[in-house]
Enzyme design. Sequence first.
Site, short mmCIF file in Angstrom:
data_model
loop_
_atom_site.label_atom_id
_atom_site.label_comp_id
_atom_site.label_asym_id
_atom_site.label_seq_id
_atom_site.Cartn_x
_atom_site.Cartn_y
_atom_site.Cartn_z
N GLY A 89 0.81 -1.20 0.00
CA GLY A 89 0.00 0.00 0.00
C GLY A 89 0.85 1.26 0.00
N ARG A 172 14.66 0.53 1.63
CA ARG A 172 15.12 -0.69 2.30
C ARG A 172 15.51 -1.76 1.28
NH1 ARG A 172 9.40 -2.66 5.16
NH2 ARG A 172 8.27 -2.92 3.21
N ASP A 252 1.00 -11.20 6.77
CA ASP A 252 1.54 -10.35 5.69
C ASP A 252 2.83 -9.65 6.13
OD1 ASP A 252 -0.67 -9.07 7.27
OD2 ASP A 252 0.19 -7.26 6.38
P1 AMP Z 1 1.21 -2.87 8.26
O1 AMP Z 1 0.35 -2.96 9.47
O2 AMP Z 1 2.14 -1.68 8.26
O3 AMP Z 1 1.91 -4.14 7.95
O4 AMP Z 1 0.22 -2.56 7.05
C1 AMP Z 1 -0.84 -3.41 6.65
C2 AMP Z 1 -1.29 -3.05 5.26
O5 AMP Z 1 -1.73 -1.70 5.21
C3 AMP Z 1 -0.21 -3.19 4.22
O6 AMP Z 1 -0.79 -3.68 3.06
C4 AMP Z 1 0.27 -1.77 4.02
O7 AMP Z 1 0.81 -1.56 2.75
C5 AMP Z 1 -1.00 -0.97 4.23
N1 AMP Z 1 -0.73 0.38 4.73
C6 AMP Z 1 -0.30 0.74 5.96
N2 AMP Z 1 -0.17 2.08 6.04
C7 AMP Z 1 -0.52 2.57 4.84
C8 AMP Z 1 -0.62 3.89 4.28
N3 AMP Z 1 -0.30 4.97 4.98
N4 AMP Z 1 -1.02 4.01 3.01
C9 AMP Z 1 -1.34 2.94 2.28
N5 AMP Z 1 -1.30 1.68 2.74
C10 AMP Z 1 -0.90 1.50 3.99
MG MG Z 2 3.14 -4.74 6.72
#
Ligand code: AMP
Ligand code: MG
Length: 495
Positions: A89, A172, A252
């Site tokens: 995302g 990264r 994920d």
């Molecule tokens: P995470 O909890 O950071 O692993 O994120 C879970 C999902 O939400 C992943 O698919 C991320 O890419 C998406 N995500 C988290 N924050 C954002 C953001 N600010 N914009 C778009 N997608 C996000």
């Molecule tokens: Mg993630």
Amino acid sequence: MSNMNWINRFAKLGSEFSAEVLPSPVPNPTWVARNEALSQSLGLPQDWLNGPEGLAVFSGNGLWDGMQARASVYSGHQFGQWAGQLGDGRALSLGEFKSDKGTIELQLKGAGKTPFSRMGDGRAVLRSSIREYLCSEAMAGLGIPTTRALCITTSPQKVIREDIETAAIVTRTAPSFIRFGHFEHFANQVSAQSSDNLKQLADFTLANFVHSSQDFSDNPYANLLYEVTQSTAQLMAQWQSVGFCHGVMNTDNMSIMGLTLDYGPFQFMDGFNPNHICNHSDHMGRYAYGRQPQVAYWNLFCLGQALMPLIETQELAMRALESYKSSFADAWTSKFLNKLGLDVSDAPDQLEKDKLLLNDLLERLAAEQVDFTVFWRRLSSAVTESSADAPAWRYVSDLFIDQAAWQSWQVRYLDRLGQLDTTKCQARMLKVNPKYILRNHLAESAIQKSKIGDHSEVETLFKLLQSPFDDQADFDHYANLPPAWASSIEISCSS
Ligand code: AMP
Ligand code: MG
């Protein structure tokens, strides 16, 4: 200009796996931090981290020839529930290139929206980017498998979270960012095409990233599950041994290569508490420190489920997964005995007694929530002294309130040490009990300075944490017990 050999293998898997998407530019980018050591070890061109072109590329304002910017699609289980399609995302792969350390994939995190952004803005804030940058290097310094951070850039562009914050982009690297969720994604679609995609992904992973050992089975997909199970078991033992809490162990966020991946609300525990929850959004404590090994096992079952159409034989899949129990237990015991200066192989006949000694100690530490890092490091200094009255031992004892309980354990330990070469024990301990860890309050101080444009503390912590086991005389105070305000820091998923 970037004369790298871009091979972009993941991109070549096609549009079912990732979508072409350009990074969204930001105004007036500047550098926050640059990992010259990583750049050198990968053999990157000088201009990557030093010229205006590098700054443009690593802030999402341009691409070099040969790069292919793509966001990949994955799904996953979040907090124990099937969450459906997720995907990159806000991460964007720029491609894979051949480096001095093998093939490396480069990702921007926070470079704008992708087709998988859902309700998100595709951005990352300065605070979380600094945390990811510092922690991934701290993990590398500790010898724990991890993605690595190459640099952070920032821009005056504002990002809305609970407050208005500053945008940042962290770059990264890893041999691969493939997650358990990539497999779950294709396994949970019902079409002939998705079965092919699942097989293609598994074959791609086996060919490039997860090399199967010959002795598990002659089924390549069972071997894949077995290898991931093994590397995940090792990773969990390593996390536990340094008090690392990941915070969001959704499927994920689990790397197929057993790397620590996606640094969000992580924390190195201060006081030892198996129930410690570092993620303020984790109300049920699903990802509490003491539950991490079990959660990893649960996540491996999700991966196993996803691979079942390829493995076909349930008995084989179960056998691969079952290997987690003994591999994790052995790795955990070995790591924790090392922390005590003991080694499984030194005296196998003493193993049960040593394990009892260890478990009784952990109970003591938990009962008083003794600082996990300070305790082990002080213990490492004390072991060469045979008298409990020695100043180094008193320094350890000072950490306990219930002196009688502590002393009864200490007597048993001193007795055990009496049978050993304590200089050897100490050398062993100083290699596994870090002096410096990235405590939340240390990261927080660096973040506050960076927010007003002074990135010097990020640089200081970065250097310090590259050698966490070394005594670094000028930095002794970074190894102190945390201040009282440290326990009031709240870190949640929002970043
Ligand atoms: P995470 O909890 O950071 O692993 O994120 C879970 C999902 O939400 C992943 O698919 C991320 O890419 C998406 N995500 C988290 N924050 C954002 C953001 N600010 N914009 C778009 N997608 C996000
Ligand atoms: Mg993630």
